[in-house]
Design a protein around this motif. Sequence first.
Motif, PDB file in Angstrom:
ATOM      1  N   TRP A 417       0.729  -1.305   0.136  1.00 11.63           N
ATOM      2  CA  TRP A 417       0.068   0.104   0.136  1.00 11.63           C
ATOM      3  C   TRP A 417       0.750   1.198  -0.029  1.00 11.63           C
ATOM      4  CZ3 TRP A 417      -0.841   4.408   2.790  1.00 11.63           C
ATOM      5  CH2 TRP A 417      -2.169   5.076   2.580  1.00 11.63           C
ATOM      6  N   MET A 418       1.940   1.247   0.911  1.00 11.14           N
ATOM      7  CA  MET A 418       2.740   2.419   1.074  1.00 11.14           C
ATOM      8  C   MET A 418       3.492   2.647  -0.341  1.00 11.14           C
ATOM      9  SD  MET A 418       3.133   4.974   2.863  1.00 11.14           S
ATOM     10  CE  MET A 418       4.323   6.353   2.426  1.00 11.14           C
ATOM     11  N   ASN A 419       4.140   1.488  -0.701  1.00 17.21           N
ATOM     12  CA  ASN A 419       4.908   1.391  -2.126  1.00 17.21           C
ATOM     13  C   ASN A 419       4.106   1.786  -3.146  1.00 17.21           C
ATOM     14  OD1 ASN A 419       6.686   0.276  -0.635  1.00 17.21           O
ATOM     15  ND2 ASN A 419       6.434  -1.874  -1.298  1.00 17.21           N
ATOM     16  N   SER A 420       2.598   1.498  -3.385  1.00 16.23           N
ATOM     17  CA  SER A 420       1.677   2.099  -4.340  1.00 16.23           C
ATOM     18  C   SER A 420       1.515   3.613  -4.272  1.00 16.23           C
ATOM     19  CB  SER A 420       0.472   1.569  -4.154  1.00 16.23           C
ATOM     20  OG  SER A 420       0.496  -0.002  -4.458  1.00 16.23           O
ATOM     21  N   ASP A 437      -1.910   6.444   8.991  1.00 18.94           N
ATOM     22  CA  ASP A 437      -0.617   6.620   9.716  1.00 18.94           C
ATOM     23  C   ASP A 437      -0.925   5.919  10.986  1.00 18.94           C
ATOM     24  OD1 ASP A 437      -2.868   8.121  10.977  1.00 18.94           O
ATOM     25  OD2 ASP A 437      -1.648  10.197  10.929  1.00 18.94           O
ATOM     26  N   SER A 438      -1.857   5.130  10.879  1.00 18.83           N
ATOM     27  CA  SER A 438      -1.984   4.118  12.136  1.00 18.83           C
ATOM     28  C   SER A 438      -1.148   2.853  11.897  1.00 18.83           C
ATOM     29  CB  SER A 438      -3.596   3.758  12.394  1.00 18.83           C
ATOM     30  OG  SER A 438      -3.877   2.751  11.171  1.00 18.83           O
ATOM     31  N   GLY A 439      -0.836   2.605  10.618  1.00 23.05           N
ATOM     32  CA  GLY A 439       0.061   1.504  10.351  1.00 23.05           C
ATOM     33  C   GLY A 439      -0.764   0.118  10.404  1.00 23.05           C
ATOM     34  N   GLY A 448      10.189   5.942   8.451  1.00 21.84           N
ATOM     35  CA  GLY A 448      10.226   7.150   7.441  1.00 21.84           C
ATOM     36  C   GLY A 448       8.997   7.236   6.678  1.00 21.84           C
ATOM     37  N   ASP A 449       8.135   6.125   6.505  1.00 26.99           N
ATOM     38  CA  ASP A 449       6.943   6.164   5.580  1.00 26.99           C
ATOM     39  C   ASP A 449       5.869   7.003   6.317  1.00 26.99           C
ATOM     40  OD1 ASP A 449       7.897   4.597   3.649  1.00 26.99           O
ATOM     41  OD2 ASP A 449       6.969   2.589   4.535  1.00 26.99           O
ATOM     42  N   LYS A 450       5.649   7.132   7.700  1.00 26.34           N
ATOM     43  CA  LYS A 450       4.589   8.113   8.212  1.00 26.34           C
ATOM     44  C   LYS A 450       5.106   9.774   7.879  1.00 26.34           C
ATOM     45  CE  LYS A 450       2.499   8.614  12.725  1.00 26.34           C
ATOM     46  NZ  LYS A 450       2.320  10.303  12.617  1.00 26.34           N
ATOM     47  N   ALA A 451       6.405   9.946   8.298  1.00 27.02           N
ATOM     48  CA  ALA A 451       6.918  11.294   7.872  1.00 27.02           C
ATOM     49  C   ALA A 451       6.401  11.720   6.554  1.00 27.02           C
ATOM     50  CB  ALA A 451       8.228  11.516   8.227  1.00 27.02           C
ATOM     51  N   TYR A 452       6.855  10.828   5.437  1.00 27.55           N
ATOM     52  CA  TYR A 452       6.600  10.984   4.024  1.00 27.55           C
ATOM     53  C   TYR A 452       4.820  11.280   3.889  1.00 27.55           C
ATOM     54  CZ  TYR A 452       5.920  10.420  -0.890  1.00 27.55           C
ATOM     55  OH  TYR A 452       5.642  10.245  -2.287  1.00 27.55           O
ATOM     56  N   PHE A 453       4.086  10.322   4.650  1.00 31.23           N
ATOM     57  CA  PHE A 453       2.805  10.581   4.363  1.00 31.23           C
ATOM     58  C   PHE A 453       2.356  11.803   4.903  1.00 31.23           C
ATOM     59  CE2 PHE A 453      -1.753  10.097   5.872  1.00 31.23           C
ATOM     60  CZ  PHE A 453      -2.142   9.390   4.656  1.00 31.23           C
ATOM     61  N   ASP A 454       2.861  12.204   6.144  1.00 31.35           N
ATOM     62  CA  ASP A 454       2.314  13.429   6.691  1.00 31.35           C
ATOM     63  C   ASP A 454       2.608  14.622   6.094  1.00 31.35           C
ATOM     64  OD1 ASP A 454       1.001  12.136   8.754  1.00 31.35           O
ATOM     65  OD2 ASP A 454       2.462  12.152  10.369  1.00 31.35           O
ATOM     66  N   GLU A 455       3.926  14.561   5.286  1.00 29.56           N
ATOM     67  CA  GLU A 455       4.366  15.587   4.813  1.00 29.56           C
ATOM     68  C   GLU A 455       3.536  15.813   3.403  1.00 29.56           C
ATOM     69  OE1 GLU A 455       8.373  16.961   2.150  1.00 29.56           O
ATOM     70  OE2 GLU A 455       8.600  15.174   3.544  1.00 29.56           O
ATOM     71  N   HIS A 456       3.328  14.799   2.470  1.00 26.14           N
ATOM     72  CA  HIS A 456       2.628  14.799   1.366  1.00 26.14           C
ATOM     73  C   HIS A 456       0.978  14.878   1.320  1.00 26.14           C
ATOM     74  CE1 HIS A 456       6.684  13.790   0.227  1.00 26.14           C
ATOM     75  NE2 HIS A 456       6.494  14.464  -1.176  1.00 26.14           N
ATOM     76  N   TYR A 457       0.417  14.525   2.504  1.00 26.58           N
ATOM     77  CA  TYR A 457      -1.180  14.295   2.169  1.00 26.58           C
ATOM     78  C   TYR A 457      -1.711  14.859   3.668  1.00 26.58           C
ATOM     79  CZ  TYR A 457      -0.661  11.352  -1.584  1.00 26.58           C
ATOM     80  OH  TYR A 457      -0.419  11.147  -2.922  1.00 26.58           O
ATOM     81  N   SER A 458      -2.749  15.602   3.772  1.00 26.06           N
ATOM     82  CA  SER A 458      -3.401  16.250   4.677  1.00 26.06           C
ATOM     83  C   SER A 458      -4.821  15.618   4.831  1.00 26.06           C
ATOM     84  CB  SER A 458      -3.526  17.670   4.710  1.00 26.06           C
ATOM     85  OG  SER A 458      -4.193  17.978   3.416  1.00 26.06           O
ATOM     86  N   LEU A 459      -5.574  15.563   6.050  1.00 25.23           N
ATOM     87  CA  LEU A 459      -6.806  14.960   6.268  1.00 25.23           C
ATOM     88  C   LEU A 459      -7.815  16.025   5.848  1.00 25.23           C
ATOM     89  CD1 LEU A 459      -8.720  12.853   7.498  1.00 25.23           C
ATOM     90  CD2 LEU A 459      -8.247  13.661   9.665  1.00 25.23           C
ATOM     91  N   VAL A 460      -8.783  15.715   5.211  1.00 22.31           N
ATOM     92  CA  VAL A 460      -9.751  16.768   4.685  1.00 22.31           C
ATOM     93  C   VAL A 460     -10.903  16.714   5.378  1.00 22.31           C
ATOM     94  CG1 VAL A 460     -11.168  17.425   2.842  1.00 22.31           C
ATOM     95  CG2 VAL A 460      -8.639  16.835   2.490  1.00 22.31           C
TER      96      VAL A 460
END
Length: 499
Positions: A417-420, A437-439, A448-460
Amino acid sequence: MIAITLAVKIPVFLTKHIQEDSFITWRVAKNLLNYGVIGFNGEDRISASTTHLYTVVSAFFQLIFGEDFIYPILVFSAVLFAIGSIWLGKILFPQDTLRRGFFVVLLNLVPPAITASCVGMEYGILFFLYCGLIYYGFFKLKNWAFFLFPILLLWTRVDTVIFLGVMFLADLYLKRKLNWTFIVGGVVGLVSVVGFNYFYFGELVNHTISAKKIAYKNLTPNNNLDYFLIQWAYYGGLIKKYSFVTLFIFLGFLALLCFAMVKIIKNKDRIAYKVKVILVAVVVFALLKISVFAFLKAYFDWYYWLPRVFLFVAVIYYLLNFVRIRKRILVPSIFLIFIGLYLFQLVQSYAIGYMENTQRVQIAKDIAANGTNMEQSILLEPAGKIPFYTNLYTYDEVGLVNKKILDEMTADEHYWWMNSLRKFQPNYILSIGVKPDSGKGYYQMKEGDKAYFDEHYSLVKEYPIAEIHQNAPEIVKLVYGVRPIGKDYFLYVKRNGKP
């Protein structure tokens, strides 16, 4: 009779209960009209729908009615189901028009008949074709029926090979010789649909079969016999709860069915030999398909709708033919029981329709409000209503509509999922059950994936199912209390500018 059965279905249409996977077929049909390709995402060929024939029919309805095609095609499905039930009635009650009328109405009241004909899937067409083969082939002895209907059935769903196999054996038993027209029809149907899949999509079976095999291989909590028996009862019966109570109720229903079939088979005065064979054949088909699909871990209720309908066919026939009670008591009693079953399904459909329209359809509206097209993408599950109404390029978490997701699952079972997400960078993410981000679940992340996710996506926006349950009408709350329906959803958007 058709008008009466349609009148029964109108309240079901008003519940807005439309099966999620119907929208997958309808999106494929829309894709065929817009791009000239049987696919889900523009020019990408993929057999995302389980049915080729219904895809073409859906495309025709969209061509004629445009965006307002849904209710016309639902009515069309209900009409076809009604015609199929009338054909069965003519077989079972060739001289008694009053009992035939009762049979048609009662059959159209049972829950699996409601779902098969009213919620958008291909099963109205499928029941029509099943009954067409029985009526024109077995009852009217038309050779063309043994050739045409197997082809149409296999182009509707490949798994109709189970029905065709059982009916071929029934025909062999009746005639004591091979029906070569039936054999040729089956072979032509199977070879043509498999050949089309191979040359058009590059695969022998529908892609959805391959996708589910990969995505759901670890879904079963255990492989114990008691689990499979409960699952068998869950999908074979009407009670949607995994428990031993469900198993005991289903076994009780099967005991009633067995008693009815013994009475039917032993009767020598009123029931034609051919009618007995047909009833035995459809009951064998129903139990065989329920058992095979439950054993193969087919976790989708719609696979079992028509087998349940055929089980009710035998029960209704027995009630109308054998129960020795005065008509002034019998007829109202039977109708009260079946109206109870009808109301049981109507309330369930209302509960499902309410949930889907206050959550998934609302999510689609929220996304579409930004202005969406195929140039933008979304990663989500399931891939029905939201992709249909937003027209976004879709990556689904099961891989039903996009092979690229399956490639990622095959390459890395744990972190696909994260690779996709990193590779495809969708404009929208809709997570189900938990936040990414719950994993948990699909959403496993490396360091490092969680930081990447938080940097690139925001909860709407969050779409909590508890809030929908809490605000539901009282009668729907009762259903949710017994059978919780739905999950939480969390909508994310890409941070780097407007999607």
